[in-house]
Design a protein around this motif. Structure first.
Motif, short mmCIF file in Angstrom:
data_model
loop_
_atom_site.label_atom_id
_atom_site.label_comp_id
_atom_site.label_asym_id
_atom_site.label_seq_id
_atom_site.Cartn_x
_atom_site.Cartn_y
_atom_site.Cartn_z
N ILE A 1 0.85 -1.19 0.00
CA ILE A 1 0.00 0.00 0.00
C ILE A 1 0.88 1.24 0.00
O ILE A 1 1.75 1.39 0.87
N GLY A 2 0.67 2.11 -0.97
CA GLY A 2 1.39 3.38 -1.00
C GLY A 2 2.83 3.22 -1.46
O GLY A 2 3.16 2.35 -2.27
N SER A 3 3.69 4.06 -0.89
CA SER A 3 5.10 4.11 -1.28
C SER A 3 5.97 3.55 -0.16
O SER A 3 5.75 3.84 1.02
N GLY A 4 6.97 2.77 -0.55
CA GLY A 4 7.89 2.23 0.44
C GLY A 4 8.69 3.31 1.12
O GLY A 4 8.94 3.25 2.33
N ILE A 5 9.09 4.34 0.37
CA ILE A 5 9.87 5.43 0.94
C ILE A 5 9.08 6.14 2.03
O ILE A 5 9.59 6.41 3.12
N SER A 6 7.82 6.44 1.74
CA SER A 6 6.96 7.09 2.75
C SER A 6 6.79 6.19 3.97
O SER A 6 6.78 6.67 5.11
N LEU A 7 6.66 4.90 3.73
CA LEU A 7 6.49 3.95 4.83
C LEU A 7 7.73 3.93 5.72
O LEU A 7 7.62 3.94 6.95
N PHE A 8 8.92 3.94 5.11
CA PHE A 8 10.15 3.90 5.88
C PHE A 8 10.34 5.18 6.69
O PHE A 8 10.79 5.13 7.85
N ILE A 9 10.00 6.31 6.10
CA ILE A 9 10.12 7.58 6.83
C ILE A 9 9.16 7.57 8.02
O ILE A 9 9.53 7.94 9.14
N ALA A 10 7.91 7.15 7.77
CA ALA A 10 6.92 7.10 8.85
C ALA A 10 7.36 6.13 9.95
O ALA A 10 7.20 6.41 11.15
N ALA A 11 7.93 4.99 9.54
CA ALA A 11 8.40 4.01 10.53
C ALA A 11 9.54 4.57 11.36
O ALA A 11 9.59 4.38 12.58
N GLY A 12 10.46 5.28 10.70
CA GLY A 12 11.58 5.88 11.43
C GLY A 12 11.12 6.95 12.41
O GLY A 12 11.60 7.01 13.55
N VAL A 13 10.18 7.78 11.97
CA VAL A 13 9.65 8.82 12.86
C VAL A 13 8.91 8.19 14.04
O VAL A 13 9.07 8.61 15.19
N ALA A 14 8.10 7.17 13.76
CA ALA A 14 7.36 6.49 14.82
C ALA A 14 8.31 5.85 15.83
O ALA A 14 8.07 5.90 17.05
N GLN A 15 9.38 5.25 15.33
CA GLN A 15 10.36 4.64 16.22
C GLN A 15 11.02 5.68 17.11
O GLN A 15 11.19 5.47 18.32
N GLN A 16 11.38 6.82 16.52
CA GLN A 16 12.01 7.88 17.31
C GLN A 16 11.05 8.44 18.35
O GLN A 16 11.45 8.73 19.48
N LEU A 17 9.79 8.60 17.97
CA LEU A 17 8.80 9.09 18.93
C LEU A 17 8.61 8.12 20.09
O LEU A 17 8.52 8.53 21.25
#
Length: 257
Positions: A182-198
């Motif tokens: 679903i969607g873009s892998g790049i967007s998914l990785f950025i969202a995952a990285g931000v979520a991990q940092q949060l």
């Protein structure tokens, strides 16, 4: 005349077609299948962020781009050291060249678009090497044991190889999400990285300096554990003088960010 309009990139297509790629689904992909691949890719992504480069001296290595790792979906010292940087850079270069008509491809044409996507893999590989080599020969320091076994050039070459494999796997995961998820892998990785940092920035109970004992000058790194620790270990006078500053203003992860 028709031959003159054919892009020179078609000469590279036989080479790029031999590279590993993710095939497109032939029919409709069920939503559950899409979610399954998203979960699989996310798990693999987080695993790779915790697989550190073999032979790298973590104590001597300096990460000049640490503050950008979340945006670039990377992890310092791991196989994802480069993150999505090579993929994004390669895509920008190809789009600029295509838009400026330097590359004569019509992306509304199926054959031209297939050629574009195929050659993009070669550009990604070039950008991986272009970004990995300066970092390895600049500030990613191999350990003494690794250098003793393979020599200085050999050790750095093996680190470049690990970065190459990690970055190309990220590229394949991006393709997998785009075609099967679903969607873009790049967007998914950025969202995952931000979520991990949060998450880690909020709940990390380890001290800021793990080598030192926990104290008011070395509290837990997470915002909530830090607040709990300060409240439980400060007298009213200490809370008034420094406790609130530690909770709300002191780095890392202040309550008021």
């Amino acid at each position: 005349m028709a031959d003159e309009k054919v892009s020179m990139l078609y000469k590279l297509k036989p080479i790029s077609d031999r590279l590993p790629t993710v095939t497109r689904p032939e029919g409709h992909v069920h939503f559950r299948t899409k979610m399954m691949w998203v979960v699989v890719v996310l798990v693999l992504y987080f695993v790779m962020t915790n697989v550190y480069i073999y032979g790298l001296d973590q104590t001597e290595t300096l990460d000049l781009f640490a503050q950008y790792r979340t945006i670039m979906a990377g992890s310092s010292g791991s196989l994802l050291q480069l993150g999505i940087g090579p993929i994004v850079t390669a895509s920008i270069i190809m789009q600029l060249f295509t838009g400026a008509k330097i590359i004569k491809l019509d992306l509304t044409n199926k054959k031209d678009k297939a050629c574009y996507q195929s050659v993009l893999k070669l550009v990604v590989i070039f950008m991986i090497i272009f970004e990995a080599v300066p970092q390895v020969f600049g500030y990613l320091v191999p350990s003494e044991e690794f250098v003793g076994t393979f020599g200085s050039i050999g050790a750095k070459g093996l680190i470049v190889l690990q970065l190459f494999l990690g970055s190309y796997i990220v590229f394949l995961m991006d393709e997998l999400i785009s075609k099967w998820g679903i969607g873009s892998g790049i967007s998914l990785f950025i969202a995952a990285g931000v979520a991990q940092q949060l998450f880690t920035g909020t709940f990390n109970w380890y001290a800021v300096d793990a080598t030192q004992a926990m104290s008011l000058s070395n509290p837990p790194a997470g915002a909530i554990p830090k607040a709990i620790y300060v409240v439980m270990n400060c007298t009213p006078a200490e809370m008034a003088s420094q406790g609130y500053d530690i909770i709300f203003l002191q780095q890392p992860n202040p309550m008021i960010a």
